[in-house]
Design a protein around this motif. Structure first.
Motif: not given
Length: 109
Positions: A3-32
């Motif tokens: 399981d992967n958790v992709f995490t964004w912190l408040d300080s990383t909101l920079d109007s940029g674009t991030d790419v999440v590769d190999n996200f697997e529904l059911g095991s990976d999560l995005i942490d905002l």
């Protein structure tokens, strides 16, 4: 488990674009959860107002807005697995709340 958790912190909101590769529904999560101010009990309902979800061919794109800052998160190649799960039908999101419930890490999960 892988399981992967992709995490964004408040300080990383920079109007940029991030790419999440190999996200697997059911095991990976995005942490905002960190982008919400000092809220110790974050639920999807708290996040849904700050997140716009769109289908872009094979990708699902999350646009996160908080206090005038924005971040784009491209989940590459996930459309077919989301279709298999019934979250996307005909390139449209069937239930944004349900989708976010499955991809976002919250304090409940």
């Amino acid at each position: 488990s892988d399981d992967n958790v992709f995490t964004w912190l408040d300080s990383t909101l920079d109007s940029g674009t991030d790419v999440v590769d190999n996200f697997e529904l059911g095991s990976d999560l995005i942490d905002l959860t960190d982008i919400l101010d000092d809220d110790d009990n974050v639920e999807v309902a708290d996040l849904i107002d700050k997140i716009e979800v769109a289908v872009d061919d094979d990708d699902v794109v999350l646009t996160v807005t908080d206090e005038g800052k924005e971040q784009t998160i491209v989940m590459e190649g996930v459309t077919s697995s989301f279709e298999d799960a019934g979250l996307i039908v005909n390139d449209a999101i069937t239930d944004e709340f349900n989708m976010l419930t499955q991809i976002l890490k919250t304090d409940a999960a």
